[in-house]
Design a protein around this motif. Structure first.
Motif, short mmCIF file in Angstrom:
data_model
loop_
_atom_site.label_atom_id
_atom_site.label_comp_id
_atom_site.label_asym_id
_atom_site.label_seq_id
_atom_site.Cartn_x
_atom_site.Cartn_y
_atom_site.Cartn_z
N TRP A 7 0.93 -1.23 0.05
CA TRP A 7 -0.13 -0.07 0.10
C TRP A 7 0.77 1.10 -0.03
CZ3 TRP A 7 -0.92 -3.68 3.76
CH2 TRP A 7 -0.32 -3.71 4.95
N SER A 9 0.96 4.89 1.34
CA SER A 9 0.41 5.81 2.37
C SER A 9 0.88 7.09 2.19
CB SER A 9 0.93 5.27 3.75
OG SER A 9 2.32 5.32 3.91
N THR A 11 -0.45 9.69 0.47
CA THR A 11 -1.73 10.45 0.81
C THR A 11 -2.92 9.47 1.07
OG1 THR A 11 -2.33 10.39 -1.55
CG2 THR A 11 -0.89 11.96 -0.96
N PRO A 12 -3.89 10.24 1.68
CA PRO A 12 -5.15 9.28 1.89
C PRO A 12 -5.65 8.79 0.83
CG PRO A 12 -5.25 11.42 3.26
CD PRO A 12 -4.07 11.46 2.43
N LEU A 13 -5.91 9.35 0.02
CA LEU A 13 -6.55 8.67 -1.53
C LEU A 13 -5.60 7.52 -1.83
CD1 LEU A 13 -8.73 8.76 -3.48
CD2 LEU A 13 -7.54 10.50 -4.69
N TYR A 15 -3.71 5.90 -0.54
CA TYR A 15 -3.74 4.70 0.63
C TYR A 15 -4.89 3.97 0.38
CZ TYR A 15 -3.58 2.63 5.21
OH TYR A 15 -3.56 1.80 6.43
N ALA A 16 -6.03 4.63 0.29
CA ALA A 16 -7.23 3.89 -0.02
C ALA A 16 -7.36 3.14 -1.10
CB ALA A 16 -8.35 5.10 0.16
N GLU A 192 -2.35 3.06 10.76
CA GLU A 192 -3.40 4.11 10.15
C GLU A 192 -4.56 3.39 10.01
OE1 GLU A 192 -5.78 6.81 9.02
OE2 GLU A 192 -3.66 7.55 9.10
N VAL A 195 -8.46 5.29 7.26
CA VAL A 195 -8.90 5.09 6.05
C VAL A 195 -9.67 3.62 5.93
CG1 VAL A 195 -8.06 4.73 3.60
CG2 VAL A 195 -7.10 6.63 5.15
N THR A 198 -12.92 3.40 7.41
CA THR A 198 -13.79 4.33 6.76
C THR A 198 -14.40 3.73 5.47
OG1 THR A 198 -13.04 6.22 7.69
CG2 THR A 198 -14.32 6.62 5.69
N LEU A 199 -13.44 3.00 4.71
CA LEU A 199 -13.72 1.95 3.62
C LEU A 199 -14.53 0.96 3.93
CD1 LEU A 199 -10.43 1.91 1.56
CD2 LEU A 199 -12.58 3.12 0.73
#
Length: 230
Positions: A7, A9, A11-13, A15-16, A192, A195, A198-199
């Protein structure tokens, strides 16, 4: 790295996007567990409902006690019992099968009450008329009861399907790596949690909406007067 994926990490996007394929693997396990559990609940719930209508009091009362026990004890306790206690008595089940059986047993108690309520709601005159024309009990259920009961109980059964899907994260306690379990593992390794959790929440929300729309469509599609069976 997990399941051959790495993954990002930065940026949050990013990472998602990078962890989404891992969560989709867990989604497959979630859907399989919910489908297997729901199939067990539908079949076993019908058996319980018919047994509670037995003319033999020993059968109807013992079934009622069993149904109340399953309803009134937590799913987690039943899951631990199946996974940790049964092996002491020579019964060892794979983790996934244990989870599916636990879900099925828990919700079979609820579906049995749904079946029983739907069957009891049929006018008594229909039972008397069917008996008067010498229909067997199996013929009565096939030609009269089931066609009328299914449209009435479908919304409630759909609610239990949605609830069962949302209960699948409990299975991670017996090493079933469904979606929530994988999200926790990703959080532990990347430090973390926001993220991945939330997903998972968004995916569960999407699943719930899809089930709700599908069930609403099916409820409208079925005739209110009953399903004609040949």
């Amino acid at each position: 790295m997990m399941y051959g994926f790495a993954w990002d990490s930065s940026t949050p996007l990013a990472y998602a996007v990078s962890i989404l394929p891992i969560l989709l693997i867990g989604l497959g396990v979630t859907l399989k567990a919910a489908a297997a559990g729901f199939a067990i609940a539908l079949a076993l719930g019908l058996v319980f409902a018919l047994m509670r209508r037995s003319r033999l009091r020993a059968v109807s009362w013992s079934t009622a006690v069993l149904v109340e026990f399953l309803r009134d004890t937590p799913l987690l306790v039943q899951l631990f019992f199946l996974y940790y206690v049964l092996p002491d008595y020579g019964v060892t089940l794979p983790a996934f099968l244990t989870g599916a059986v636990a879900l099925g047993l828990q919700y079979s108690a609820y579906t049995s009450e749904v079946y029983r309520g739907g069957i009891d709601a049929l006018p008594r005159g229909q039972w008397e008329a069917a008996t008067a024309v010498n229909l067997s009990r199996a013929q009565i259920y096939r030609a009269i009861v089931i066609p009328q009961v299914v449209p009435r109980i479908l919304p409630t059964l759909g609610n239990y399907l949605v609830a069962m899907i949302k209960e699948t994260p409990v299975l991670c306690v017996v090493t079933v790596l469904e979606m929530m379990g994988l999200a926790n593992m990703i959080g532990e390794r990347s430090f973390e949690y926001l993220v991945p959790l939330t997903l998972v929440g968004l995916i569960f929300l999407l699943l719930t909406l899809i089930c709700s729309v599908g069930l609403h469509w099916l409820e409208k599609a079925l005739p209110k007067t009953g399903i004609p069976l040949r």
